[in-house]
Motif scaffolding. Structure first.
Motif, mmCIF file in Angstrom:
data_model
loop_
_atom_site.group_PDB
_atom_site.id
_atom_site.type_symbol
_atom_site.label_atom_id
_atom_site.label_comp_id
_atom_site.label_asym_id
_atom_site.label_seq_id
_atom_site.Cartn_x
_atom_site.Cartn_y
_atom_site.Cartn_z
ATOM 1 N N GLY A 166 -10.922 19.690 20.688
ATOM 2 C CA GLY A 166 -12.370 19.606 20.557
ATOM 3 C C GLY A 166 -13.085 20.928 20.508
ATOM 4 O O GLY A 166 -12.477 22.006 20.415
ATOM 5 N N ALA A 167 -14.408 20.830 20.592
ATOM 6 C CA ALA A 167 -15.301 21.972 20.409
ATOM 7 C C ALA A 167 -15.157 22.990 21.528
ATOM 8 O O ALA A 167 -14.752 22.659 22.650
ATOM 9 N N GLY A 168 -15.538 24.241 21.224
ATOM 10 C CA GLY A 168 -15.527 25.303 22.209
ATOM 11 C C GLY A 168 -16.745 25.251 23.119
ATOM 12 O O GLY A 168 -17.528 24.298 23.105
ATOM 13 N N VAL A 169 -16.910 26.324 23.895
ATOM 14 C CA VAL A 169 -17.959 26.365 24.914
ATOM 15 C C VAL A 169 -19.349 26.249 24.287
ATOM 16 O O VAL A 169 -20.163 25.408 24.679
ATOM 17 N N ALA A 170 -19.642 27.107 23.324
ATOM 18 C CA ALA A 170 -20.989 27.139 22.745
ATOM 19 C C ALA A 170 -21.319 25.847 22.009
ATOM 20 O O ALA A 170 -22.399 25.272 22.188
ATOM 21 N N ALA A 171 -20.392 25.370 21.172
ATOM 22 C CA ALA A 171 -20.651 24.147 20.408
ATOM 23 C C ALA A 171 -20.800 22.945 21.336
ATOM 24 O O ALA A 171 -21.638 22.067 21.105
ATOM 25 N N SER A 172 -19.996 22.901 22.398
ATOM 26 C CA SER A 172 -20.102 21.799 23.358
ATOM 27 C C SER A 172 -21.465 21.817 24.035
ATOM 28 O O SER A 172 -22.123 20.774 24.172
ATOM 29 N N ALA A 173 -21.896 22.994 24.475
ATOM 30 C CA ALA A 173 -23.189 23.109 25.153
ATOM 31 C C ALA A 173 -24.333 22.737 24.223
ATOM 32 O O ALA A 173 -25.260 22.012 24.610
ATOM 33 N N LEU A 174 -24.284 23.212 22.986
ATOM 34 C CA LEU A 174 -25.339 22.890 22.030
ATOM 35 C C LEU A 174 -25.355 21.407 21.683
ATOM 36 O O LEU A 174 -26.419 20.799 21.552
ATOM 37 N N GLY A 175 -24.169 20.827 21.526
ATOM 38 C CA GLY A 175 -24.108 19.414 21.194
ATOM 39 C C GLY A 175 -24.632 18.540 22.313
ATOM 40 O O GLY A 175 -25.232 17.491 22.072
ATOM 41 N N MET A 176 -24.432 18.972 23.541
ATOM 42 C CA MET A 176 -24.883 18.186 24.697
ATOM 43 C C MET A 176 -26.383 18.315 24.918
ATOM 44 O O MET A 176 -27.034 17.379 25.387
ATOM 45 N N ALA A 192 -32.250 19.173 22.896
ATOM 46 C CA ALA A 192 -33.357 20.029 22.484
ATOM 47 C C ALA A 192 -32.841 21.263 21.741
ATOM 48 O O ALA A 192 -33.333 21.603 20.655
ATOM 49 N N LEU A 193 -31.860 21.957 22.312
ATOM 50 C CA LEU A 193 -31.311 23.135 21.649
ATOM 51 C C LEU A 193 -30.648 22.754 20.330
ATOM 52 O O LEU A 193 -30.729 23.500 19.347
ATOM 53 N N LYS A 210 -35.783 10.621 26.514
ATOM 54 C CA LYS A 210 -34.345 10.812 26.685
ATOM 55 C C LYS A 210 -34.073 11.980 27.627
ATOM 56 O O LYS A 210 -34.771 12.994 27.570
ATOM 57 N N PRO A 211 -33.050 11.881 28.481
ATOM 58 C CA PRO A 211 -32.584 13.077 29.170
ATOM 59 C C PRO A 211 -32.040 14.050 28.117
ATOM 60 O O PRO A 211 -31.359 13.624 27.178
ATOM 61 N N VAL A 212 -32.333 15.308 28.252
ATOM 62 C CA VAL A 212 -31.858 16.277 27.260
ATOM 63 C C VAL A 212 -30.337 16.352 27.270
ATOM 64 O O VAL A 212 -29.706 16.467 26.221
ATOM 65 N N ASN A 213 -29.727 16.286 28.449
ATOM 66 C CA ASN A 213 -28.272 16.428 28.564
ATOM 67 C C ASN A 213 -27.633 15.159 29.107
ATOM 68 O O ASN A 213 -27.486 15.001 30.312
ATOM 69 N N LEU A 214 -27.265 14.251 28.225
ATOM 70 C CA LEU A 214 -26.499 13.070 28.599
ATOM 71 C C LEU A 214 -26.159 12.324 27.320
ATOM 72 O O LEU A 214 -26.685 12.642 26.248
ATOM 73 N N LEU A 266 -36.676 14.847 26.784
ATOM 74 C CA LEU A 266 -37.058 14.871 25.374
ATOM 75 C C LEU A 266 -37.922 13.661 25.066
ATOM 76 O O LEU A 266 -37.612 12.545 25.468
ATOM 77 N N VAL A 267 -39.034 13.884 24.362
ATOM 78 C CA VAL A 267 -39.840 12.793 23.816
ATOM 79 C C VAL A 267 -39.762 12.906 22.298
ATOM 80 O O VAL A 267 -40.017 13.979 21.733
ATOM 81 N N GLU A 268 -39.422 11.807 21.652
ATOM 82 C CA GLU A 268 -39.137 11.840 20.219
ATOM 83 C C GLU A 268 -39.898 10.732 19.498
ATOM 84 O O GLU A 268 -40.056 9.619 20.026
ATOM 85 N N ARG A 269 -40.372 11.042 18.300
ATOM 86 C CA ARG A 269 -41.039 10.027 17.486
ATOM 87 C C ARG A 269 -40.062 8.914 17.128
ATOM 88 O O ARG A 269 -38.936 9.173 16.712
ATOM 89 N N GLY A 270 -40.516 7.678 17.293
ATOM 90 C CA GLY A 270 -39.695 6.545 16.891
ATOM 91 C C GLY A 270 -39.904 6.232 15.417
ATOM 92 O O GLY A 270 -41.006 6.361 14.891
ATOM 93 N N ILE A 271 -38.842 5.833 14.746
ATOM 94 C CA ILE A 271 -38.910 5.434 13.338
ATOM 95 C C ILE A 271 -38.809 3.911 13.286
ATOM 96 O O ILE A 271 -37.849 3.331 13.804
ATOM 97 N N ASP A 272 -39.795 3.277 12.674
ATOM 98 C CA ASP A 272 -39.844 1.824 12.631
ATOM 99 C C ASP A 272 -38.627 1.265 11.895
ATOM 100 O O ASP A 272 -38.352 1.636 10.757
ATOM 101 N N ARG A 273 -37.879 0.412 12.600
ATOM 102 C CA ARG A 273 -36.699 -0.264 12.047
ATOM 103 C C ARG A 273 -35.673 0.738 11.497
ATOM 104 O O ARG A 273 -35.033 0.483 10.467
ATOM 105 N N ALA A 274 -35.527 1.849 12.152
ATOM 106 C CA ALA A 274 -34.585 2.881 11.694
ATOM 107 C C ALA A 274 -33.167 2.319 11.612
ATOM 108 O O ALA A 274 -32.717 1.584 12.498
#
Length: 371
Positions: free
Chosen positions: A128-138, A141-142, A187-191, A221-229
């Motif tokens: 799997g991913a390294g340190v930086a990619a794992s942290a960014l993926g988790m 927001a980042l 959403k929690p940023v990290n989960l 994180l607060v994110e715009r919802g897309i209707d019937r996405a």
């Protein structure tokens, strides 16, 4: 010779149970003719355990009979150590050397770069991913900020801290409402696994959603919802030359793909391949690889998308660097539909881990004048 594979699962995370389900599938699929598998469990309290039937012990939360171990950063030796009652450490011979670690740890302390950092200190190849990619993926927001920097499409969002919500909730709510009309997602940023996520249709639900997300992280994180996405997912595989699977579509039995929809209700539909035009399918696969490269991912990841059914706009939602490996998980299902069966997928991931470790070992980490 057989490769010795240490499969790590469980963990001190809200996704502990999901990890155990993924681990069961991985352990059953690893070919015993090619691999000697060492089960390494991490309890909800963060203890590392080895022994007989570790997975079953964690499932039953009966780990008293197992041996407690520590993985110490000792490059070149790849050792596990048995912790003695007196607090000393001795080498536990049956677990002395491992060729590859296969982390099946979703969420905090497994998917966020912390485990990966320990494994790199120890000089052990890992899937799997390294340190930086794992942290960014988790970090949702980042991750979005990196996508924006690479001109890749994401849904509008805002980030708040737990302290802001607790001390100035009205301001937070008003700013969130100014982002877009309801519905909004909190959403929690990290989960992961949709833990702590709420779809909010009004102010009361928004306030409750902020509180729920704040239980699991200090950043929300607060994110715009897309209707019937439409929810589209793509599996990506590789190191320097990643490839994308056919896209799949998730049709949840609830308003969105919640934890219950994923793991409890058994009513969510997975459409593989997703019913998309060839042009749109190719574009989504291109974006998946672009997102993967943007965070310097390695080994594997599942890239999730939101498709607006009215405008046909595509938005990158998130990247999962340790995607689910359960019997119902999209990552292996998409590769199977793309011509790569589950057991061969695991073989490929282990080889990619060894390839990535060989590349790390080409790097000189020390500097001495005159060399």
């Amino acid at each position: 010779m057989k490769k010795r594979i240490g499969v790590i699962f469980g963990g001190r995370s809200g996704e502990h149970e999901v990890s155990l389900r993924s681990a069961r599938s991985v352990l059953q699929a690893l070919d015993p003719h090619n691999y000697e598998v060492i089960q390494i469990g991490i309890t909800l309290d963060g203890e590392w355990v080895v022994g007989e039937n570790v997975l079953e012990a964690l499932e039953q939360r009966q780990t008293q009979h197992l041996m407690r171990v520590c993985l110490l950063p000792e490059p070149g030796h790849h050792r596990l150590y048995l912790r003695k009652v007196q607090g000393e450490y001795i080498v536990l011979e049956p677990y002395q050397s491992l060729d590859v670690i296969f982390p099946v740890l979703h969420g905090t302390f497994g998917e966020d770069g912390t485990l990966q950092g320990l494994l790199e200190l120890a000089g052990i190849a890992y899937v799997g991913a390294g340190v930086a990619a794992s942290a960014l993926g988790m970090d949702k927001a980042l991750f979005k900020q990196v996508m924006q920097a690479h001109h890749l499409p994401v849904v509008e969002y805002l980030v708040f801290t737990r302290a802001e919500i607790e001390t100035d909730r009205l301001r937070v709510v008003e700013q969130a409402e100014a982002l877009a009309p309801y519905p909004l997602f909190t959403k929690p940023v990290n989960l992961g696994s949709s833990v702590g996520i709420t779809k909010c249709h009004n102010r009361a639900e928004l306030m409750a959603g902020l509180e729920e997300a704040a239980r699991y992280d200090r950043r929300i994180l607060v994110e715009r919802g897309i209707d019937r996405a439409r929810e589209i997912e793509v599996s990506v595989l590789g190191n320097e030359q990643p490839i994308a699977s056919v896209p799949g579509e998730v049709v949840p039995d609830e308003e969105f793909y919640s934890y219950a929809s994923k793991y409890l209700n058994n009513a969510t539909q997975l459409l593989i391949p997703a019913p998309l035009s060839e042009t749109l399918s190719q574009e989504i696969r291109r974006l998946a690889v672009a997102a993967y490269r943007a965070v310097d991912c390695a080994g594997m990841a599942r890239v999730d998308f939101l498709l607006d059914p009215r405008t046909q706009e595509v938005f990158i939602s998130e990247i999962n660097t340790i995607p689910g490996f359960t019997e119902i998980s999209m990552y292996p299902k998409l590769w199977e539909a793309s011509g790569l069966p589950y057991s061969q997928l695991l073989d490929r991931l282990i080889n990619l881990a060894l390839e990535r470790q060989a590349e790390r070992e080409r790097t000189q980490y020390t500097y001495r004048r005159g060399e």
